[in-house]
Design a protein around this motif. Sequence first.
Motif, PDB file in Angstrom:
ATOM      1  N   ARG A  99       3.239 -14.887 -40.104  1.00  0.00           N
ATOM      2  CA  ARG A  99       2.976 -14.059 -41.305  1.00  0.00           C
ATOM      3  C   ARG A  99       2.008 -12.903 -40.969  1.00  0.00           C
ATOM      4  O   ARG A  99       2.091 -11.762 -41.214  1.00  0.00           O
ATOM      5  CB  ARG A  99       2.269 -14.744 -42.049  1.00  0.00           C
ATOM      6  CG  ARG A  99       1.905 -14.104 -43.597  1.00  0.00           C
ATOM      7  CD  ARG A  99       1.393 -14.979 -44.559  1.00  0.00           C
ATOM      8  NE  ARG A  99       1.219 -14.181 -45.814  1.00  0.00           N
ATOM      9  CZ  ARG A  99       0.563 -14.426 -46.872  1.00  0.00           C
ATOM     10  NH1 ARG A  99      -0.352 -15.554 -46.947  1.00  0.00           N
ATOM     11  NH2 ARG A  99       0.279 -13.785 -47.938  1.00  0.00           N
ATOM     12  N   GLU A 100       1.207 -12.831 -39.988  1.00  0.00           N
ATOM     13  CA  GLU A 100       0.071 -11.995 -39.536  1.00  0.00           C
ATOM     14  C   GLU A 100       0.881 -10.627 -39.189  1.00  0.00           C
ATOM     15  O   GLU A 100       0.619  -9.808 -39.481  1.00  0.00           O
ATOM     16  CB  GLU A 100      -0.860 -12.330 -38.631  1.00  0.00           C
ATOM     17  CG  GLU A 100      -2.144 -11.411 -38.341  1.00  0.00           C
ATOM     18  CD  GLU A 100      -3.055 -12.011 -37.462  1.00  0.00           C
ATOM     19  OE1 GLU A 100      -3.184 -11.183 -36.499  1.00  0.00           O
ATOM     20  OE2 GLU A 100      -3.426 -13.035 -37.848  1.00  0.00           O
ATOM     21  N   PRO A 103       4.645  -8.154 -41.259  1.00  0.00           N
ATOM     22  CA  PRO A 103       4.801  -6.709 -41.748  1.00  0.00           C
ATOM     23  C   PRO A 103       5.133  -5.574 -40.675  1.00  0.00           C
ATOM     24  O   PRO A 103       5.841  -4.816 -41.154  1.00  0.00           O
ATOM     25  CB  PRO A 103       3.417  -6.505 -42.471  1.00  0.00           C
ATOM     26  CG  PRO A 103       2.819  -7.741 -42.692  1.00  0.00           C
ATOM     27  CD  PRO A 103       3.134  -8.604 -41.580  1.00  0.00           C
ATOM     28  N   ARG A 104       4.519  -5.963 -39.644  1.00  0.00           N
ATOM     29  CA  ARG A 104       4.890  -4.956 -38.552  1.00  0.00           C
ATOM     30  C   ARG A 104       6.521  -5.060 -37.932  1.00  0.00           C
ATOM     31  O   ARG A 104       6.939  -4.029 -37.798  1.00  0.00           O
ATOM     32  CB  ARG A 104       3.691  -4.807 -37.544  1.00  0.00           C
ATOM     33  CG  ARG A 104       2.610  -4.396 -37.932  1.00  0.00           C
ATOM     34  CD  ARG A 104       1.365  -4.535 -36.776  1.00  0.00           C
ATOM     35  NE  ARG A 104       1.207  -5.666 -36.251  1.00  0.00           N
ATOM     36  CZ  ARG A 104       1.233  -5.957 -35.088  1.00  0.00           C
ATOM     37  NH1 ARG A 104       1.000  -4.934 -34.297  1.00  0.00           N
ATOM     38  NH2 ARG A 104       0.912  -7.283 -34.679  1.00  0.00           N
ATOM     39  N   ILE A 163       5.190 -11.892 -46.606  1.00  0.00           N
ATOM     40  CA  ILE A 163       4.479 -11.196 -45.938  1.00  0.00           C
ATOM     41  C   ILE A 163       3.669  -9.997 -46.491  1.00  0.00           C
ATOM     42  O   ILE A 163       2.978  -9.331 -45.567  1.00  0.00           O
ATOM     43  CB  ILE A 163       5.382 -10.712 -44.722  1.00  0.00           C
ATOM     44  CG1 ILE A 163       6.445  -9.634 -45.232  1.00  0.00           C
ATOM     45  CG2 ILE A 163       6.445 -11.571 -43.984  1.00  0.00           C
ATOM     46  CD1 ILE A 163       7.268  -8.873 -44.385  1.00  0.00           C
ATOM     47  N   THR A 164       3.785 -10.092 -47.642  1.00  0.00           N
ATOM     48  CA  THR A 164       2.901  -9.012 -48.464  1.00  0.00           C
ATOM     49  C   THR A 164       1.445  -9.572 -48.198  1.00  0.00           C
ATOM     50  O   THR A 164       1.217 -10.690 -48.851  1.00  0.00           O
ATOM     51  CB  THR A 164       3.438  -8.763 -49.881  1.00  0.00           C
ATOM     52  OG1 THR A 164       4.897  -8.310 -49.705  1.00  0.00           O
ATOM     53  CG2 THR A 164       2.688  -7.598 -50.645  1.00  0.00           C
ATOM     54  N   PRO A 165       0.734  -8.558 -47.941  1.00  0.00           N
ATOM     55  CA  PRO A 165      -0.966  -9.214 -47.774  1.00  0.00           C
ATOM     56  C   PRO A 165      -1.443  -9.691 -49.222  1.00  0.00           C
ATOM     57  O   PRO A 165      -2.179 -10.605 -48.900  1.00  0.00           O
ATOM     58  CB  PRO A 165      -1.357  -7.921 -47.352  1.00  0.00           C
ATOM     59  CG  PRO A 165      -0.615  -7.243 -46.498  1.00  0.00           C
ATOM     60  CD  PRO A 165       0.751  -7.255 -47.382  1.00  0.00           C
ATOM     61  N   ALA A 166      -0.914  -8.990 -50.364  1.00  0.00           N
ATOM     62  CA  ALA A 166      -1.432  -9.500 -51.470  1.00  0.00           C
ATOM     63  C   ALA A 166      -0.961 -10.829 -52.040  1.00  0.00           C
ATOM     64  O   ALA A 166      -1.504 -11.462 -53.026  1.00  0.00           O
ATOM     65  CB  ALA A 166      -1.177  -8.391 -52.549  1.00  0.00           C
ATOM     66  N   ASN A 167       0.073 -11.345 -51.187  1.00  0.00           N
ATOM     67  CA  ASN A 167       0.710 -12.541 -51.740  1.00  0.00           C
ATOM     68  C   ASN A 167      -0.195 -13.673 -51.396  1.00  0.00           C
ATOM     69  O   ASN A 167      -0.774 -13.956 -50.310  1.00  0.00           O
ATOM     70  CB  ASN A 167       2.124 -12.906 -51.066  1.00  0.00           C
ATOM     71  CG  ASN A 167       2.640 -14.274 -51.478  1.00  0.00           C
ATOM     72  OD1 ASN A 167       2.808 -14.606 -52.271  1.00  0.00           O
ATOM     73  ND2 ASN A 167       2.924 -14.903 -50.109  1.00  0.00           N
ATOM     74  N   SER A 168      -0.375 -14.626 -52.229  1.00  0.00           N
ATOM     75  CA  SER A 168      -1.038 -16.057 -52.187  1.00  0.00           C
ATOM     76  C   SER A 168      -0.294 -17.306 -52.224  1.00  0.00           C
ATOM     77  O   SER A 168      -0.658 -18.241 -52.053  1.00  0.00           O
ATOM     78  CB  SER A 168      -2.291 -15.952 -52.963  1.00  0.00           C
ATOM     79  OG  SER A 168      -1.803 -16.021 -54.257  1.00  0.00           O
TER      80      SER A 168
END
Length: 190
Positions: A99-100, A103-104, A163-168
């Motif tokens: 997941r980290e 996005p890249r 993968i969206t950083p804001a997703n929890s």
Amino acid sequence: MARWEPNARLRLVQAAIDLFCEQGYDSTTVAQIAERAGLTKTTFFRHFPDKREVLFAGQEEHRRLLAEGVAAAPADATPLGAVTAGLDALTASFTPEQREFAPRLATVVAGHGELRERLAFKELDLAAALADALRERGVPDPAASLAADLGIRAFSAAWGQWITPANSRSFPALAHRHLAELHRAATTLT
């Protein structure tokens, strides 16, 4: 890093993504990827046939997890219930490390036609594996193919959101939600 350290495959994937982001996919060589990972070219080729496939690691594992999940679904599960079980098995296998860097990875793939094409083939292959697993359960076509296609569409949409950083939300929960949305949409087509 010492060459004997564990997780060579993951290190190669991370090194490749880093280099692709820094200098572009076309400008990056296998030798550079191996060096960045602290490994040799020989080690790279033990894990991947070429630099393109380093971005799509795990295809066979993903196929296996989908099939095993479908096979493990309760005997009375609907085709979409069996697809849900397959998606649960697959999405639960994704790690925080994946997941980290995802996005890249998505940025690299989106920026290169050959990689977008490879992703499309990967999704078709996963849909075929899912449809085969459903047929093994006795689901006839076209229901098996349609349920599999919905499952892979849900997987792709869930991955993009996961993968969206804001997703929890968890990857499995997102896959469930997207599959339910697709199912509702399909029922309105009549």
